[in-house]
Design a protein around this motif. Structure first.
Motif, PDB file in Angstrom:
ATOM      1  N   GLY A   1       0.714  -1.114   0.181  1.00  0.00           N
ATOM      2  CA  GLY A   1       0.223  -0.265   0.431  1.00  0.00           C
ATOM      3  C   GLY A   1       0.853   1.270   0.073  1.00  0.00           C
ATOM      4  N   PRO A   2       0.559   2.306   0.157  1.00  0.00           N
ATOM      5  CA  PRO A   2       1.004   3.503   0.213  1.00  0.00           C
ATOM      6  C   PRO A   2       1.833   3.877   1.003  1.00  0.00           C
ATOM      7  CG  PRO A   2      -1.427   4.667   0.954  1.00  0.00           C
ATOM      8  CD  PRO A   2      -1.257   2.625   0.187  1.00  0.00           C
ATOM      9  N   LYS A   3       2.763   4.964   1.257  1.00  0.00           N
ATOM     10  CA  LYS A   3       3.686   4.861   2.318  1.00  0.00           C
ATOM     11  C   LYS A   3       3.045   6.266   2.510  1.00  0.00           C
ATOM     12  CE  LYS A   3       6.647   1.983   1.911  1.00  0.00           C
ATOM     13  NZ  LYS A   3       5.696   0.888   0.973  1.00  0.00           N
ATOM     14  N   ALA A   4       3.632   6.562   3.489  1.00  0.00           N
ATOM     15  CA  ALA A   4       3.444   8.440   4.441  1.00  0.00           C
ATOM     16  C   ALA A   4       5.062   8.852   4.398  1.00  0.00           C
ATOM     17  CB  ALA A   4       2.866   8.152   5.903  1.00  0.00           C
ATOM     18  N   GLN A   5       4.305  10.125   4.347  1.00  0.00           N
ATOM     19  CA  GLN A   5       5.343  10.818   3.900  1.00  0.00           C
ATOM     20  C   GLN A   5       7.413  10.851   4.758  1.00  0.00           C
ATOM     21  OE1 GLN A   5       4.569  15.304   5.518  1.00  0.00           O
ATOM     22  NE2 GLN A   5       2.642  15.139   3.754  1.00  0.00           N
ATOM     23  N   ASP A   6       6.883  10.378   6.485  1.00  0.00           N
ATOM     24  CA  ASP A   6       7.624   9.894   6.441  1.00  0.00           C
ATOM     25  C   ASP A   6       8.628   8.064   6.078  1.00  0.00           C
ATOM     26  OD1 ASP A   6       6.598   8.003   7.448  1.00  0.00           O
ATOM     27  OD2 ASP A   6       6.415   8.552   9.124  1.00  0.00           O
TER      28      ASP A   6
END
Length: 405
Positions: free
Chosen positions: A49-54
């Motif tokens: 799935g998608p990654k957060a900004q970190d």
């Protein structure tokens, strides 16, 4: 205030969703969860799935929330020794490998209960620990198919469909948490000591759908998928799009609420039609009712539909997107979307809501090996032994400063 499960320790050998969600649900209410990952090879949910900004996967953040992370090769002799020490101090062990994996590694339930006779063991697998399909590999979609969910979802003349979330894995996590709590309650009452909770992934959905088996065996009715309407069409409702493009879902659960619904879209004469005096009559004329609902909703803007339904004490609820959910005043008032200090990612908060001992999200999913050094030290290993285990690749220690005391 002490959290209700604050004295419960859970060892999580699970991976992906079903087992880890069971542990996560209990962690919200204070259970100490130690999630074990193989050194250098973490749970696949870290990358899915998608990654957060970190750079951390958002799915991982919520599935591993409140958990301490231990990187341990538990199949090695030294790693098995560490695991034994953990099990001796634990209340619960969660695993969701294929049947036989723990046994081949020499840590089946018999061994685990030698280490700790009071241990509750949640075993999640595709089709259960026994039976002709016990060794058959399974994923969530296969379980959704076996439970009957896919057969009930979609259009009558189209293919079966799966929902927009991992329904089988998620409901298994929920049922697994329930199973753990029941087993702990039985242990507390002195009925038994530790026991095994054997949960097949398809079984949670099979139980929660609930009506399709008694409908067939008791009434001779086989529920079928029915598009925007209910599979057995026993109550008026459906999903419709308003003139200004808002999708709404409409439903009524009984004869009186159904007549209020019919009054909203067709007036008193339509609602009091003798054909609709009973739910059986309403069900027999559902196509006509559905068409009237569709005609009413599609010709009006949402504000008008909402007001007219409210006037008749009927319900037309907008279908919310994720953007709608995070901005919704009722959801905000309930505190259902939460965050933790230092992390911009928000997650769904603990459910259910307890008046005196509420749950909490204390931190989100942490990096590989984040708590390894602290956990192994708590088990009595000195610094030199910890360094030796790390050099041998049997444990992995997270970045400096991330270990939690």
């Amino acid at each position: 205030m002490a959290m209700p499960l604050g004295d419960i320790r859970i060892i999580e050998l699970g991976h992906v969703i079903a087992g880890p969600l069971a542990a996560a649900l209990l962690s919200d209410f204070g259970a100490e969860v130690i999630k074990i990952e193989a050194p250098g090879r973490g749970d696949m949910m870290r990358e899915l799935g998608p990654k957060a900004q970190d750079g951390v996967g958002v799915w991982w953040k919520t599935l591993a929330r409140n958990k301490r992370i231990l990187a341990l090769d538990w199949k090695s002799d030294p790693g098995r020794e560490v695991l034994e020490k953990l099990v001796e101090s634990a209340d619960v062990l969660v695993e969701n490998f294929r049947p036989g994996v723990l046994e081949r590694a020499g840590i089946g339930p018999e061994v685990l209960h030698q280490w700790n006779p009071d241990l509750v063991i949640l075993r999640v697998s595709g089709y259960g620990q026994d039976g002709p399909m016990r060794k058959t590999p399974a994923f969530g979609r296969a379980a959704e198919a076996m439970s009957g969910l896919a057969h009930l979802t979609g259009y009558a003349d189209g293919s079966p469909m799966h929902p927009g979330f991992p329904a089988a894995d998620s409901t298994t996590g929920l049922m697994g948490a329930l199973g753990i709590m029941i087993a702990l309650f039985a242990r507390e009452r002195g009925t038994v000591r530790g026991q095994i909770v054997d949960l097949a992934v398809f079984e949670a959905l099979l139980r929660l759908i609930d009506y399709h088996i008694p409908a067939l065996t008791g009434a001779g009715v086989s529920p079928m998928r029915n598009g925007l309407r209910q599979p057995m069409d026993f109550a008026p409702g459906g999903t419709f799009r308003t003139k200004d493009g808002v999708w709404v879902t409409v439903s009524a659960g009984g004869a009186e609420t159904a007549r209020r619904l019919l009054r909203a879209v067709g007036g008193a004469s339509f609602a009091e039609d003798p054909r609709f005096a009973t739910m059986e009559g309403i069900s027999a004329h559902m196509s006509e009712i559905f068409d009237r609902l569709n005609e009413f909703v599609t010709a009006r803007e949402f504000s008008e539909v909402e007001a007219e339904f409210a006037r008749h004490d009927a319900v037309a609820a907008p279908v919310l997107s994720a953007e709608n959910i995070v901005a919704h005043p009722q959801i905000a008032h309930r505190g259902d979307i939460v965050s933790v200090e230092g992390d911009a990612t928000k997650v769904v908060g603990p459910v259910p809501r307890l008046s005196d001992t509420p749950g909490s999200v204390r931190w989100l999913g942490r990096r590989p090996g984040a708590d390894t050094a602290a956990i192994v030290k708590e088990l009595g290993y000195d610094k030199a032994t910890i360094e030796r285990l790390a050099e041998a690749g049997l444990i992995a220690i997270g970045p400096a400063g991330e270990e939690m005391a």
